[in-house]
Design an enzyme around this catalytic site. Structure first.
Site, PDB file in Angstrom:
ATOM      1  CB  SER A  50      24.228 124.421  80.823  1.00  0.00           C
ATOM      2  OG  SER A  50      25.502 124.336  80.239  1.00  0.00           O
ATOM      3  N   GLY A  55      28.462 130.142  74.211  1.00  0.00           N
ATOM      4  CA  GLY A  55      29.009 130.896  73.072  1.00  0.00           C
ATOM      5  C   GLY A  55      30.483 131.232  73.208  1.00  0.00           C
ATOM      6  N   GLY A  57      33.090 128.744  72.781  1.00  0.00           N
ATOM      7  CA  GLY A  57      33.974 127.727  72.197  1.00  0.00           C
ATOM      8  C   GLY A  57      34.086 126.467  73.032  1.00  0.00           C
ATOM      9  N   GLY A  59      31.607 124.339  73.377  1.00  0.00           N
ATOM     10  CA  GLY A  59      30.685 123.325  72.882  1.00  0.00           C
ATOM     11  C   GLY A  59      29.317 123.327  73.538  1.00  0.00           C
ATOM     12  CB  SER A  61      25.509 125.488  70.342  1.00  0.00           C
ATOM     13  OG  SER A  61      26.330 124.987  69.326  1.00  0.00           O
ATOM     14  CD  GLU A  93      26.262 122.101  66.991  1.00  0.00           C
ATOM     15  OE1 GLU A  93      25.491 122.871  67.608  1.00  0.00           O
ATOM     16  OE2 GLU A  93      27.492 122.241  66.967  1.00  0.00           O
ATOM     17  CG  ASP A 104      32.072 121.841  68.619  1.00  0.00           C
ATOM     18  OD1 ASP A 104      33.259 121.549  68.385  1.00  0.00           O
ATOM     19  OD2 ASP A 104      31.696 122.977  68.949  1.00  0.00           O
TER      20      ASP A 104
HETATM   21  O1  PMV Z   1      33.821 127.635  68.766  1.00  0.00           O
HETATM   22  P1  PMV Z   1      33.249 126.294  68.585  1.00  0.00           P
HETATM   23  O2  PMV Z   1      33.210 125.458  69.785  1.00  0.00           O
HETATM   24  O3  PMV Z   1      31.933 126.328  67.886  1.00  0.00           O
HETATM   25  O4  PMV Z   1      34.282 125.477  67.659  1.00  0.00           O
HETATM   26  C1  PMV Z   1      34.387 125.702  66.319  1.00  0.00           C
HETATM   27  C2  PMV Z   1      35.490 124.913  65.730  1.00  0.00           C
HETATM   28  C3  PMV Z   1      35.694 125.268  64.264  1.00  0.00           C
HETATM   29  O5  PMV Z   1      36.702 124.391  63.785  1.00  0.00           O
HETATM   30  C4  PMV Z   1      36.163 126.698  64.114  1.00  0.00           C
HETATM   31  C5  PMV Z   1      34.428 125.089  63.464  1.00  0.00           C
HETATM   32  C6  PMV Z   1      33.984 123.654  63.308  1.00  0.00           C
HETATM   33  O6  PMV Z   1      32.828 123.488  62.885  1.00  0.00           O
HETATM   34  O7  PMV Z   1      34.756 122.722  63.551  1.00  0.00           O
END
Ligand code: PMV
Length: 279
Positions: A50, A55, A57, A59, A61, A93, A104
């Site tokens: 990857s 972790g 934000g 995506g 996971s 998820e 996501d």
């Molecule tokens: O941080 P990430 O990529 O897991 O994004 C989360 C986005 C949120 O709106 C905070 C949560 C969600 O499940 O949409």
């Protein structure tokens, strides 16, 4: 005989606007990016590769959940069915995040740009958006992995929502308005500036309390040199806040600033393809 090889890959994402608000049924605008996670299965061995930061934000996971579901379908010899891959990924998820919006995994499955809404647990709607704008000079700046998980950030906002419903709901509603403006911008229905949209979204996320002090400072520095940046994803409030989506019409200035601050920065392309089988 050579063992059979199957390789699938799924993209990471950025949220252009709508994180957190999307958990409360407001829309989100999300885009797949040119960073991918792949799983290769040869014989009994599985290999994961990857280039999506973990972790933060972006995506990672969800890309893992989508690629794993897709691999299962391939290995079972079932029909390639995006809806099924997406549903399976959503289940994975949920195990990890508790109450995810499902945005996501949906963007990682379908790719491109999506207008996404979770109206209710059993009604999640989304549309592919065909952007009429060329989105260039966009970068991801990694402020680092937040102390808090997405699950913790979502429950932090839920706690605020219970205590100060009208204030928090009004912020979430305003985020929804920025998301709609972003949509009109992408569809070239309104002449807005990308900087203003990014700044507008960021300022609401700061009001919500999901951006740490040091990240706010960094974003003010980016604005001082004429750029704009926003947290993309759940954010983080104690220390790091994950990935920033950043824009500058003169990218060298952004790159220089990030390098001076010892932060990882890389250009991103939006609207990339969703899950696929690799040859
Ligand atoms: O941080 P990430 O990529 O897991 O994004 C989360 C986005 C949120 O709106 C905070 C949560 C969600 O499940 O949409």
């Amino acid at each position: 005989m050579k063992p059979r090889m199957v390789k699938v890959s799924a993209p990471g994402k950025v949220i252009l606007s709508g994180e957190h608000a999307v958990v409360y049924s407001y829309p989100a605008l999300v885009a797949a990016v040119n960073k991918r996670l792949s799983i290769t299965r040869i014989g009994n061995k599985k290999e994961i590769d990857s280039d999506i930061p973990i972790g933060c934000g972006m995506g990672s996971s969800a890309a893992f959940a989508v690629a794993s579901s897709a691999l299962n379908i391939k290995l079972k010899g079932e029909r390639w069915d995006l809806e099924k891959i997406n549903q399976e990924a959503y289940k994975r998820e949920k195990k990890q995040h508790g109450n995810p919006s499902g945005g996501d995994n949906t963007i990682s499955t379908y790719g491109g740009f999506l207008w996404y809404r979770k109206e209710a647990e059993s009604l999640k709607t989304f549309s592919q958006i065909h952007s009429k704008r060329k989105l260039s000079n966009l970068f991801a700046i990694n402020t680092g992995r937040p102390n808090e998980s997405t699950k913790e950030m979502v429950s932090y906002v839920a706690g605020l929502y219970r205590k100060r419903k009208s204030k928090i709901d009004s912020i979430l509603k305003d985020i929804g308005e920025v998301t709609k403006a972003f949509l009109r911008y992408l569809l070239a229905e309104e002449n807005l500036s990308l900087e203003a949209l990014i700044k507008g979204n960021e300022s609401l996320l700061e009001n919500l309390g999901v951006v740490s002090k040091s990240t706010i400072q960094l974003i003010r520095e980016i604005e001082k040199i004429g750029g704009a940046a926003k947290v993309s994803g759940a954010g983080g409030k104690k220390d790091k806040s994950g990935i920033l989506l950043a824009y500058h019409q003169d990218p060298d200035r952004l790159v220089m600033l990030a390098k001076d601050m010892n932060l990882d920065i890389f250009p991103i392309r939006l609207g990339e393809g969703g899950v696929r089988v690799e040859k």
